[in-house]
Scaffold this motif. Structure first.
Motif, PDB file in Angstrom:
ATOM      1  N   LYS A   1      37.822  43.470  41.875  1.00 44.88           N
ATOM      2  CA  LYS A   1      38.388  42.240  42.842  1.00 44.88           C
ATOM      3  C   LYS A   1      37.934  40.533  41.431  1.00 44.88           C
ATOM      4  O   LYS A   1      39.101  40.422  41.749  1.00 44.88           O
ATOM      5  CB  LYS A   1      37.644  41.788  43.637  1.00 44.88           C
TER       6      LYS A   1
ATOM      7  N   PHE B   1      41.208  40.204  40.005  1.00 47.08           N
ATOM      8  CA  PHE B   1      42.238  40.290  40.680  1.00 47.08           C
ATOM      9  C   PHE B   1      42.914  38.856  39.558  1.00 47.08           C
ATOM     10  O   PHE B   1      44.045  38.884  39.967  1.00 47.08           O
ATOM     11  CB  PHE B   1      42.367  40.143  41.767  1.00 47.08           C
ATOM     12  N   LEU B   2      42.499  38.012  39.655  1.00 50.80           N
ATOM     13  CA  LEU B   2      42.707  36.514  39.376  1.00 50.80           C
ATOM     14  C   LEU B   2      43.141  36.049  37.901  1.00 50.80           C
ATOM     15  O   LEU B   2      43.588  35.334  37.403  1.00 50.80           O
ATOM     16  CB  LEU B   2      42.769  35.319  39.992  1.00 50.80           C
ATOM     17  N   ASP B   3      42.792  37.067  37.129  1.00 50.58           N
ATOM     18  CA  ASP B   3      42.603  36.550  35.165  1.00 50.58           C
ATOM     19  C   ASP B   3      43.163  37.508  34.722  1.00 50.58           C
ATOM     20  O   ASP B   3      44.176  38.295  35.553  1.00 50.58           O
ATOM     21  CB  ASP B   3      41.551  37.549  35.236  1.00 50.58           C
ATOM     22  N   ASP B   4      44.785  36.543  34.290  1.00 48.04           N
ATOM     23  CA  ASP B   4      46.053  37.076  33.584  1.00 48.04           C
ATOM     24  C   ASP B   4      45.849  38.187  32.058  1.00 48.04           C
ATOM     25  O   ASP B   4      46.769  38.493  31.676  1.00 48.04           O
ATOM     26  CB  ASP B   4      46.806  36.000  33.410  1.00 48.04           C
TER      27      ASP B   4
ATOM     28  N   LYS C   1      49.100  38.257  43.510  1.00 49.20           N
ATOM     29  CA  LYS C   1      49.028  39.399  42.173  1.00 49.20           C
ATOM     30  C   LYS C   1      48.670  40.611  42.345  1.00 49.20           C
ATOM     31  O   LYS C   1      49.656  41.335  41.342  1.00 49.20           O
ATOM     32  CB  LYS C   1      47.652  38.875  41.539  1.00 49.20           C
TER      33      LYS C   1
ATOM     34  N   GLN D   1      51.725  42.477  40.372  1.00 48.65           N
ATOM     35  CA  GLN D   1      51.054  44.286  39.652  1.00 48.65           C
ATOM     36  C   GLN D   1      51.112  45.687  40.541  1.00 48.65           C
ATOM     37  O   GLN D   1      51.725  46.747  39.175  1.00 48.65           O
ATOM     38  CB  GLN D   1      49.647  44.422  39.354  1.00 48.65           C
ATOM     39  N   GLU D   2      51.395  45.757  41.688  1.00 47.98           N
ATOM     40  CA  GLU D   2      51.270  47.374  41.785  1.00 47.98           C
ATOM     41  C   GLU D   2      52.592  47.476  42.702  1.00 47.98           C
ATOM     42  O   GLU D   2      53.197  48.401  42.501  1.00 47.98           O
ATOM     43  CB  GLU D   2      50.377  47.366  42.909  1.00 47.98           C
TER      44      GLU D   2
ATOM     45  N   VAL E   1      44.166  40.715  32.563  1.00 46.30           N
ATOM     46  CA  VAL E   1      44.137  41.958  33.125  1.00 46.30           C
ATOM     47  C   VAL E   1      44.734  42.637  34.177  1.00 46.30           C
ATOM     48  O   VAL E   1      45.431  41.423  34.843  1.00 46.30           O
ATOM     49  CB  VAL E   1      42.482  41.722  33.781  1.00 46.30           C
ATOM     50  N   PHE E   2      44.732  43.130  34.125  1.00 46.97           N
ATOM     51  CA  PHE E   2      46.363  44.511  34.451  1.00 46.97           C
ATOM     52  C   PHE E   2      46.189  45.244  35.063  1.00 46.97           C
ATOM     53  O   PHE E   2      45.370  46.310  34.252  1.00 46.97           O
ATOM     54  CB  PHE E   2      47.913  44.713  33.457  1.00 46.97           C
ATOM     55  N   ILE E   3      45.841  45.933  36.469  1.00 42.79           N
ATOM     56  CA  ILE E   3      45.031  46.633  36.532  1.00 42.79           C
ATOM     57  C   ILE E   3      46.444  47.024  37.958  1.00 42.79           C
ATOM     58  O   ILE E   3      46.866  47.273  38.597  1.00 42.79           O
ATOM     59  CB  ILE E   3      44.357  46.531  38.141  1.00 42.79           C
TER      60      ILE E   3
ATOM     61  N   GLN F   1      44.852  36.732  45.729  1.00 37.95           N
ATOM     62  CA  GLN F   1      44.500  38.032  45.265  1.00 37.95           C
ATOM     63  C   GLN F   1      45.758  38.631  45.460  1.00 37.95           C
ATOM     64  O   GLN F   1      46.134  39.665  44.284  1.00 37.95           O
ATOM     65  CB  GLN F   1      43.269  38.334  44.712  1.00 37.95           C
TER      66      GLN F   1
END
Ligand code: GTP
Ligand code: MG
Lengths: 292, 134
Positions: A95, A98-101, B49, B53-54, A103-105, B46
């Protein structure tokens, strides 16, 4: 499609995400092959359920971000072979990012074909590499023998163990443990970590390659810098001695194999008459040649 | 053509129980879907985003804290800003009927109260999915 690719190459996250979905649904489309590699480092994290893989990946991301590196994560959880559904829960531990550009998950089901890995992971890695992440981290659960598949997609494999899981030492004997390039004893805040490390060291001393063992506490970040130091050291060693190239070739070969197997299965399904084995085989070969 | 429904199940708000959300998530998994589960205390930022991404097909929110009238409009607004307002959002939890009507007017596609049979939820979600697909 072309539009998505162009946007993706200009750094658009949404297009990257859509292209991943497209790849998952069209494994036969080879468009990723024309994308230039930007040299991402691909690190696999594997180990038993609950060993702390996601928590450790989370801590590794934090450290890499401190170093200003961008990170793409592929978090793989098992797909049910009965229903085809999956519960993808690795994000719970990530978590903070989540807001960090930077980082892509992306969560993926393991799929039901190639053991522990979803076949499209090969292409998703290529896509993420073309997007330009400095690091690509892949988490997969080590549930059985098929887990060796992580070896085929990453430059380096980090095997995560934790004390109190005595069975892990059993893995050593079965060969699963050998896939690790670096061993992590996570949860080293728990009792028995030192004893566990000693046992691991003595097991590994039988092998002729000396592999690093790092103790971590993923929940607090202890040992993560040391882990990353070891990852970088090993990466540069592998670059210099040609191991990385060898592994990339192995990856390509494995990917080709998985596509070919599927192709063969498809041709086999078309056959209605099973008389002689040699006939069946030549029918399959003909079908593949005709439709390729 | 898409072979699997991807659903994000998120738990916004400050209450600390996600048992209900997990039960729904597992039911959707058992119905063959891919469920991305993000756990407790998700902010609308959250959630958005993560949804991007998903690349999910649907977003499900579990809200027990009574904060639905606060969270839902914020989320819908943010989805619009990010150009993903086409993703259907459904809500599960304790929502008074009047609020449920209001939420639907805002753009929430479905509200599932406590005790809604899981099979109903699964069916509705399949329906919502096929509506956006076509
Ligand atoms: N005490 C302690 N607990 C930890 C540590 N690292 C992780 N945990 C806990 O271990 C549990 C499992 O962690 P995860 O990171 O979800 O483990 P995982 O290996 O990703 O699990 P799966 O993906 O389900 O296989 C969580 O409750 C974590 O908080 C650690 O270093 N010390
Ligand atoms: Mg995990």
């Amino acid at each position: 499609m072309k539009d998505l690719l162009e946007k993706m190459q200009n750094g658009d996250i949404k297009s990257l995400a859509k292209l991943i979905t497209y790849l998952e649904n069209h494994p036969e489309d080879r468009f990723v092959e024309n994308l230039p590699s930007k040299g991402a480092k691909v690190i696999g994290f594997t180990g038993s359920p609950g060993a702390g893989k996601s928590t450790l990946v989370n801590a590794v991301i934090s450290q890499l971000r401190r170093e200003n590196r961008t990170v793409g994560v592929i978090a793989i959880d098992p797909t049910s072979p009965f229903t085809g559904g999956s519960f993808l829960g690795d994000r719970i531990r990530m978590k903070t990012h989540f807001l960090d550009d930077g980082v892509f998950i992306r969560s993926m089901g393991s799929g039901t074909s190639l053991g522990g890995l979803n076949e499209s992971v090969f292409d998703v890695i290529k896509l993420m590499d073309a997007f330009g992440f400095d690091y690509i981290l892949i988490e997969t659960v080590g549930a059985g023998q098929s887990e060796v598949d992580i070896v085929y997609v990453s430059d380096i494999v980090v095997l995560i163990l934790s004390p109190g899981m005595g069975d892990d030492i059993q893995f050593l004997k079965s060969g699963i443990m050998e896939i690790g390039d670096i061993y992590v004893i996570n949860k080293s805040d728990l009792d028995g970590a030192d004893f566990y490390k000693m046992r691991l060291e003595s097991m590994l001393s039988l092998s002729n390659v000396k592999k690093p063992i790092v103790k971590t506490i993923a929940t607090s970040g202890v040992g993560v810098e040391e882990l990353i130091f070891n990852i970088k050291k090993l990466l540069s060693k592998f670059h210099n001695n040609g191991e990385i190239r060898k592994r990339k070739e192995r990856r390509l070969k494995k990917h080709a194999e998985s596509i070919l197997i599927k192709r063969i299965q498809k041709s086999l399904e078309k056959i209605s008459e099973f008389d002689k084995l040699s006939n069946v085989i030549s029918k399959v070969i003909n079908d593949i040649c005709k439709n390729n | 053509m898409k072979n699997k429904i991807r659903v994000l199940i998120a738990k916004p708000g400050l209450d600390g129980h996600d048992r209900g959300a997990k039960v729904v998530a597992k039911a959707l998994r058992d119905a063959g879907m891919e469920v991305i589960y993000t756990g407790l205390r998700q902010t609308p930022e959250q959630i958005v985003k993560t949804a991007i991404q998903e690349d999910v097909d649907l977003i499900g929110l579990s809200i027990l804290s009574g904060a639905h009238m606060n969270i839902c409009p914020k989320l819908l607004e943010l989805m619009k800003e990010n150009d993903i307002e086409n993703i259907p959002v459904f809500v599960g939890g304790i929502v008074p009927p009047d609020d449920a009507e209001e939420l639907k007017r805002m753009g929430i596609k479905e509200v599932f109260g406590p005790g809604t049979p899981l099979s109903t939820i699964v069916e509705k979600i399949r329906q919502l999915f096929s509506e956006v697909e076509s």
